[in-house]
Design a protein around this motif. Structure first.
Motif, short mmCIF file in Angstrom:
data_model
loop_
_atom_site.label_atom_id
_atom_site.label_comp_id
_atom_site.label_asym_id
_atom_site.label_seq_id
_atom_site.Cartn_x
_atom_site.Cartn_y
_atom_site.Cartn_z
N TRP A 197 0.86 -1.19 0.00
CA TRP A 197 0.00 0.00 0.00
C TRP A 197 0.89 1.24 0.00
N ARG A 198 0.91 1.94 -1.12
CA ARG A 198 1.68 3.18 -1.27
C ARG A 198 3.13 3.00 -0.79
N GLY A 199 3.72 1.90 -1.23
CA GLY A 199 5.11 1.62 -0.92
C GLY A 199 5.35 0.90 0.38
N LYS A 200 4.28 0.63 1.14
CA LYS A 200 4.42 -0.05 2.44
C LYS A 200 3.99 -1.51 2.32
N PRO A 201 4.83 -2.45 2.72
CA PRO A 201 4.42 -3.86 2.69
C PRO A 201 3.52 -4.21 3.87
N LEU A 202 2.69 -5.22 3.68
CA LEU A 202 1.86 -5.73 4.76
C LEU A 202 2.68 -6.72 5.58
N LEU A 225 6.72 -10.82 6.78
CA LEU A 225 5.99 -10.33 5.63
C LEU A 225 4.78 -11.24 5.43
N MET A 226 3.59 -10.63 5.35
CA MET A 226 2.38 -11.43 5.21
C MET A 226 2.27 -12.02 3.81
N GLU A 258 1.11 3.42 10.69
CA GLU A 258 0.76 2.10 10.19
C GLU A 258 -0.71 2.11 9.80
N GLN A 259 -1.05 1.36 8.75
CA GLN A 259 -2.41 1.29 8.27
C GLN A 259 -2.87 -0.18 8.29
N ARG A 260 -4.09 -0.40 8.76
CA ARG A 260 -4.62 -1.76 8.82
C ARG A 260 -5.86 -1.88 7.96
N GLU A 282 -5.41 -7.60 13.84
CA GLU A 282 -4.93 -6.41 14.54
C GLU A 282 -3.44 -6.15 14.29
N ASP A 283 -2.63 -7.19 14.29
CA ASP A 283 -1.19 -7.01 14.14
C ASP A 283 -0.72 -7.10 12.70
N GLU A 284 -1.64 -7.15 11.75
CA GLU A 284 -1.28 -7.19 10.33
C GLU A 284 -1.47 -5.78 9.75
N VAL A 285 -0.35 -5.10 9.52
CA VAL A 285 -0.40 -3.68 9.16
C VAL A 285 0.54 -3.38 8.00
N PHE A 286 0.23 -2.29 7.31
CA PHE A 286 1.15 -1.75 6.31
C PHE A 286 2.12 -0.82 7.03
N ALA A 287 3.43 -1.06 6.85
CA ALA A 287 4.44 -0.28 7.57
C ALA A 287 5.56 0.14 6.61
N GLU A 288 6.15 1.30 6.88
CA GLU A 288 7.23 1.83 6.06
C GLU A 288 8.42 0.86 6.04
N LEU A 289 8.86 0.47 4.84
CA LEU A 289 9.90 -0.54 4.71
C LEU A 289 11.23 -0.10 5.31
#
Length: 323
Positions: free
Chosen positions: A42-47, A56-57, A111-113, A119-126
Motif C-alpha cells: 500500500w503506497r510503498g508499504k508492505p503488509l 511479511l504477510m 501504520e495502516q490496517r 490487529e497485528d497485520e499492518v502496512f508499515a514503512e519498509l
C-alpha cells in the motif's frame, strides 16, 4: 568479501521463475494454485505482522483484502518452496481517518490496517522495518516495492508518449501504439568506504536528521566504471582524491529503485573542500571515534542506520572483516 550477501536485501536464493513470465497459461495456473500467496503493498508499504521479528504477510489469493487490488496488475514474483508468489498493489484503498500529512516521512511511523486483516497485520514503512525481516521477506518486499514504484512512474511509452500496458506478468511494459518494450529500471549507485590511515570519510546531506552522517555515495554515469565513479564522486563532493578502489558488496535499495555498489578506496589527499550543492558537511572520523558512535556514546554524531549498506560496511571495517 566473504559474507557480502548478508547485507539487508541481500540474496535469499528466491526462485524468480522468469521463464514463466511470458506464458499466460502458466501464470493463470499459478494464480489458481491453492498454494499461491499474495504479497500486499500500500503506497510503498508492505503488509507485515508487526511482532518482533516481523514477518511479511503472505495472503491467499482469495483473501478479502486482495479484492481491493486490481488483479490485472499483479506481479509474479516467482516460486517460494515451489509455491507461486504474487504482488498486489492496494494503493487505491483509502483507510479510515487517514492523515496524508503524516505519510512519506524519512522513517514514517504510521501504520495502516485493512479492515479484513488482523490487529497485528499492518502496512508499515519498509525503511523502518527492514531489519525486522528475514532475508527472504526482505527480498520479496524490496522487489515488490521497486517494481510497483517503476510502474507508478512509467505509465507512458518513453519512445512515442502513448499509454503503455503491463506485460510479462508485471516485468515489462509494452506500448500498443509503437510496439516498444520497457523494463523495470535499476539505477547503479556507488557508496564508498574511503579511508586514510586510521580514519574514514563521512558526509551528510541537507535535510537529514540532526547528527546523521553516512558514507559518501553517488550515481554511476553512462560510460563510467564503478572505480571511476567512486573517484569522481568523492572529489566532486569532498575534494578528496582517491587512488586504489575495490568492490566489496552490493545492496538492492528500493527507495525507489537503486542498486548500491559498496566499494572501498584509499584517499591520496586529506584536505576536505565540500561542494555545498552536493553535501552539507564532510569529516574524517577515526576508528576509535567510530566505535564510540556505534556504541551510541558520541554527543553529536549518530551511527549509520542499521539495514543500510553504509552501516554494513562500517561495521565490517571496525571488525576488520572486509576481506
Amino acid at each position: 568479501m566473504k559474507h557480502a550477501e548478508t547485507v539487508t536485501f541481500g540474496g535469499s536464493n528466491l526462485d524468480r521463475a522468469a521463464e514463466m513470465r511470458g506464458v499466460a497459461e502458466a501464470i493463470a495456473r499459478a494464480k489458481a494454485d491453492p498454494s499461491a500467496r499474495a504479497i500486499l503493498m500500500w503506497r510503498g508499504k508492505p503488509l507485515i505482522h508487526r511482532t518482533r521479528p516481523a514477518a511479511l504477510m503472505r495472503l491467499p489469493m482469495d483473501h478479502p483484502a486482495c479484492a481491493d487490488a486490481n488483479a490485472d496488475t499483479a506481479i509474479f514474483l516467482g516460486r517460494e518452496d515451489g509455491s507461486p508468489r504474487f504482488a498486489l498493489d492496494l494503493s487505491e484503498w483509502e483507510p479510515d481517518h487517514l492523515d496524508p500529512s503524516k505519510l512519506g516521512g524519512f522513517l514514517d511511523p504510521t501504520e495502516q490496517r485493512h479492515p479484513s486483516c488482523k490487529e497485528d497485520e499492518v502496512f508499515a514503512e519498509l525503511r523502518r522495518v527492514m531489519t525486522w525481516l528475514s532475508p527472504r521477506d526482505a527480498e520479496l518486499a524490496a522487489t515488490t516495492r521497486a517494481v510497483f514504484s517503476w510502474h507508478d512512474t512509467h505509465g507512458f511509452c518513453a519512445k512515442c508518449g502513448a499509454a503503455s500496458t503491463m506485460t510479462q506478468a508485471g516485468w515489462q511494459r509494452t506500448c500498443p501504439a509503437c510496439g516498444a518494450h520497457h523494463f523495470p529500471r535499476t539505477d547503479p549507485v556507488v557508496i564508498m568506504l574511503i579511508t586514510r590511515g586510521n580514519s574514514v570519510l563521512m558526509g551528510r546531506s541537507p535535510g537529514w536528521p540532526a547528527g546523521m552522517y553516512s558514507l559518501l555515495a553517488g550515481f554511476v554515469e553512462p560510460g563510467e566504471t564503478l572505480e571511476a565513479a567512486v573517484r569522481r564522486e568523492v572529489f566532486e563532493e569532498a575534494g578528496v582524491k582517491v587512488g586504489a578502489v575495490e568492490y566489496l558488496s552490493s545492496q538492492p535499495w528500493p527507495f525507489p529503485a537503486s542498486l548500491m555498489f559498496g566499494c572501498r578506496g584509499s584517499a591520496l589527499t586529506e584536505d576536505i573542500t565540500i561542494d555545498p550543492n552536493e553535501i552539507e558537511d564532510a569529516i574524517w572520523v577515526t576508528r576509535e571515534k567510530m566505535l564510540s558512535i556505534f556504541a551510541g556514546e558520541h554527543a553529536t554524531i549518530l551511527p549509520a542506520r542499521k539495514g543500510a549498506i553504509a552501516h554494513f560496511l562500517l561495521e565490517n571495517w571496525l571488525a576488520d572483516t572486509l576481506d
